[in-house]
Design a protein around this motif. Structure first.
Motif, PDB file in Angstrom:
ATOM      1  N   PRO A   1       0.273   0.950   1.672  1.00 60.68           N
ATOM      2  CA  PRO A   1       0.004  -0.361   2.279  1.00 60.68           C
ATOM      3  C   PRO A   1      -0.022  -0.367   3.801  1.00 60.68           C
ATOM      4  O   PRO A   1      -0.908  -0.987   4.401  1.00 60.68           O
ATOM      5  N   VAL A   2       0.920   0.334   4.460  1.00 60.10           N
ATOM      6  CA  VAL A   2       0.956   0.264   5.924  1.00 60.10           C
ATOM      7  C   VAL A   2      -0.274   0.927   6.543  1.00 60.10           C
ATOM      8  O   VAL A   2      -0.819   0.450   7.550  1.00 60.10           O
ATOM      9  N   LEU A   3      -0.731   2.031   5.939  1.00 63.48           N
ATOM     10  CA  LEU A   3      -1.932   2.684   6.454  1.00 63.48           C
ATOM     11  C   LEU A   3      -3.184   1.868   6.141  1.00 63.48           C
ATOM     12  O   LEU A   3      -4.102   1.774   6.957  1.00 63.48           O
ATOM     13  N   LEU A   4      -3.216   1.256   4.962  1.00 61.93           N
ATOM     14  CA  LEU A   4      -4.326   0.377   4.624  1.00 61.93           C
ATOM     15  C   LEU A   4      -4.365  -0.809   5.588  1.00 61.93           C
ATOM     16  O   LEU A   4      -5.426  -1.210   6.064  1.00 61.93           O
ATOM     17  N   GLY A   5      -3.180  -1.350   5.892  1.00 61.80           N
ATOM     18  CA  GLY A   5      -3.105  -2.467   6.832  1.00 61.80           C
ATOM     19  C   GLY A   5      -3.639  -2.091   8.200  1.00 61.80           C
ATOM     20  O   GLY A   5      -4.390  -2.862   8.819  1.00 61.80           O
ATOM     21  N   GLU A   6      -3.293  -0.898   8.678  1.00 56.02           N
ATOM     22  CA  GLU A   6      -3.797  -0.487   9.987  1.00 56.02           C
ATOM     23  C   GLU A   6      -5.297  -0.216   9.935  1.00 56.02           C
ATOM     24  O   GLU A   6      -6.015  -0.499  10.905  1.00 56.02           O
ATOM     25  N   SER A   7      -5.787   0.329   8.818  1.00 54.55           N
ATOM     26  CA  SER A   7      -7.234   0.536   8.676  1.00 54.55           C
ATOM     27  C   SER A   7      -7.968  -0.802   8.769  1.00 54.55           C
ATOM     28  O   SER A   7      -9.012  -0.914   9.428  1.00 54.55           O
ATOM     29  N   LEU A   8      -7.414  -1.821   8.120  1.00 58.12           N
ATOM     30  CA  LEU A   8      -8.020  -3.152   8.186  1.00 58.12           C
ATOM     31  C   LEU A   8      -7.920  -3.723   9.601  1.00 58.12           C
ATOM     32  O   LEU A   8      -8.809  -4.451  10.047  1.00 58.12           O
ATOM     33  N   ALA A   9      -6.831  -3.379  10.304  1.00 57.59           N
ATOM     34  CA  ALA A   9      -6.682  -3.842  11.689  1.00 57.59           C
ATOM     35  C   ALA A   9      -7.794  -3.275  12.572  1.00 57.59           C
ATOM     36  O   ALA A   9      -8.314  -3.968  13.451  1.00 57.59           O
TER      37      ALA A   9
ATOM     38  N   LEU B   1     -10.222 -10.430   7.627  1.00 58.52           N
ATOM     39  CA  LEU B   1      -9.601  -9.108   7.732  1.00 58.52           C
ATOM     40  C   LEU B   1      -8.239  -9.183   8.407  1.00 58.52           C
ATOM     41  O   LEU B   1      -7.312  -8.453   8.024  1.00 58.52           O
ATOM     42  N   ALA B   2      -8.103 -10.049   9.406  1.00 59.43           N
ATOM     43  CA  ALA B   2      -6.827 -10.170  10.109  1.00 59.43           C
ATOM     44  C   ALA B   2      -5.727 -10.650   9.166  1.00 59.43           C
ATOM     45  O   ALA B   2      -4.593 -10.145   9.196  1.00 59.43           O
ATOM     46  N   GLN B   3      -6.050 -11.617   8.330  1.00 57.77           N
ATOM     47  CA  GLN B   3      -5.057 -12.121   7.382  1.00 57.77           C
ATOM     48  C   GLN B   3      -4.638 -11.026   6.404  1.00 57.77           C
ATOM     49  O   GLN B   3      -3.459 -10.895   6.070  1.00 57.77           O
ATOM     50  N   GLN B   4      -5.593 -10.233   5.946  1.00 56.40           N
ATOM     51  CA  GLN B   4      -5.258  -9.132   5.033  1.00 56.40           C
ATOM     52  C   GLN B   4      -4.423  -8.070   5.738  1.00 56.40           C
ATOM     53  O   GLN B   4      -3.437  -7.561   5.196  1.00 56.40           O
TER      54      GLN B   4
ATOM     55  N   LEU C   1      -0.212  -6.675   5.144  1.00 55.84           N
ATOM     56  CA  LEU C   1       0.096  -5.318   4.695  1.00 55.84           C
ATOM     57  C   LEU C   1       0.876  -4.507   5.722  1.00 55.84           C
ATOM     58  O   LEU C   1       1.580  -3.561   5.359  1.00 55.84           O
ATOM     59  N   MET C   2       0.743  -4.835   6.982  1.00 54.40           N
ATOM     60  CA  MET C   2       1.348  -4.027   8.025  1.00 54.40           C
ATOM     61  C   MET C   2       2.856  -4.234   8.109  1.00 54.40           C
ATOM     62  O   MET C   2       3.364  -5.300   7.813  1.00 54.40           O
ATOM     63  N   SER C   3       3.536  -3.189   8.548  1.00 49.77           N
ATOM     64  CA  SER C   3       4.985  -3.269   8.718  1.00 49.77           C
ATOM     65  C   SER C   3       5.325  -4.233   9.854  1.00 49.77           C
ATOM     66  O   SER C   3       4.644  -4.231  10.891  1.00 49.77           O
ATOM     67  N   PRO C   4       6.380  -5.059   9.699  1.00 52.50           N
ATOM     68  CA  PRO C   4       6.791  -5.952  10.790  1.00 52.50           C
ATOM     69  C   PRO C   4       7.148  -5.197  12.067  1.00 52.50           C
ATOM     70  O   PRO C   4       7.051  -5.740  13.163  1.00 52.50           O
ATOM     71  N   GLU C   5       7.554  -3.929  11.918  1.00 53.41           N
ATOM     72  CA  GLU C   5       7.924  -3.143  13.097  1.00 53.41           C
ATOM     73  C   GLU C   5       6.701  -2.690  13.894  1.00 53.41           C
ATOM     74  O   GLU C   5       6.833  -2.248  15.041  1.00 53.41           O
ATOM     75  N   GLU C   6       5.514  -2.808  13.326  1.00 51.86           N
ATOM     76  CA  GLU C   6       4.295  -2.366  14.014  1.00 51.86           C
ATOM     77  C   GLU C   6       3.811  -3.474  14.943  1.00 51.86           C
ATOM     78  O   GLU C   6       2.748  -4.069  14.771  1.00 51.86           O
ATOM     79  N   THR C   7       4.632  -3.775  15.952  1.00 53.92           N
ATOM     80  CA  THR C   7       4.356  -4.931  16.806  1.00 53.92           C
ATOM     81  C   THR C   7       3.117  -4.738  17.679  1.00 53.92           C
ATOM     82  O   THR C   7       2.406  -5.694  17.977  1.00 53.92           O
ATOM     83  N   PHE C   8       2.871  -3.517  18.106  1.00 53.84           N
ATOM     84  CA  PHE C   8       1.740  -3.262  19.002  1.00 53.84           C
ATOM     85  C   PHE C   8       0.418  -3.614  18.327  1.00 53.84           C
ATOM     86  O   PHE C   8      -0.386  -4.384  18.865  1.00 53.84           O
ATOM     87  N   ILE C   9       0.179  -3.047  17.139  1.00 52.38           N
ATOM     88  CA  ILE C   9      -1.083  -3.297  16.435  1.00 52.38           C
ATOM     89  C   ILE C   9      -1.162  -4.744  15.976  1.00 52.38           C
ATOM     90  O   ILE C   9      -2.227  -5.380  16.040  1.00 52.38           O
TER      91      ILE C   9
END
Length: 220
Positions: free
Chosen positions: A133-141, A159-162, A166-174
């Protein structure tokens, strides 16, 4: 170059002469010297030089670790072209085995306005990130940014909502980049000031956490 006579700049032709002489006289020491130089630069907070020395001897593992640790500061300092060239010097097979590095490559290509190339990379890695999920979330980002560059605001919102879900809450930069794009899309597509303000506020808060607020304020 300094007041302590410790830093020197050599003329590039003289530097090339010294490197060639080293390679002829002590070929078995070249790789070790590059590794020592890479370590020294890394420990003294000079990551670009550290990466360059690792790449010089094709120490892909070392170079990848350094890039993954420092790519954000390179983005923020506008070193997109340098980073892109470094990433494209890696063997394709290595980048595919190290998905995070390929995602950094896709981000960097997007920022360099090589949108079709970035799309192709994302299509290639999509089967590999579907179950993470976290990698999929970044791919969508990344696709959020691609849609924003193409002014496809409905796609940005979807795409932003998706991606955020999926992205980790700790991934604040992306996440800050995604929310910034979402705010622009709300404002541009429907003139929804309230939704845009909410997205911009969250982008700013995430940027503060990630240490990117200055950049976000300069690129509203």
């Amino acid at each position: 170059l300094d007041n302590e006579r410790r830093w020197y700049r050599y003329h590039h032709l003289f530097a090339e002469l010294l490197r060639n002489r080293l390679a002829r006289a002590y070929p078995d020491q070249v790789a070790g010297l590059h590794r020592r130089a890479s370590d020294w630069y890394a420990h003294n907070n000079l990551p670009n030089e550290a990466i360059a020395h690792a790449l010089e001897i094709h120490d892909w593992q070392r170079a990848a670790e350094l890039i993954e640790h420092n790519y954000r500061s390179m983005w923020l300092h506008g070193e997109i072209g340098i980073l892109r060239d470094w990433l494209e010097s890696f063997p394709d097979a290595f980048r595919l085995e190290r998905i995070k590095l390929e995602l950094i490559h896709a981000w960097t290509l997007t920022m360099a306005n090589q949108l079709d190339h970035a799309d192709g990379l994302l299509d290639r890695i999509m089967p590999l990130v579907q179950s993470v999920p976290v990698l999929l979330g970044e791919s969508l980002a990344v696709r959020v940014m691609l849609a924003a560059y193409r002014s496809d605001m409905p796609a940005v919102i979807q795409l932003a909502q998706q991606a955020i879900s999926l992205m980790s809450p700790e991934e604040t930069f992306i996440r800050s980049i995604v929310m910034l794009s979402l705010g622009v899309a709300y404002y541009d597509m429907s003139n929804d000031i309230s939704a845009a303000k909410t997205a911009f506020r969250e982008a700013h808060e995430l940027g503060n956490t990630a240490g990117t607020s200055d950049t976000l304020e300069k690129n509203p």
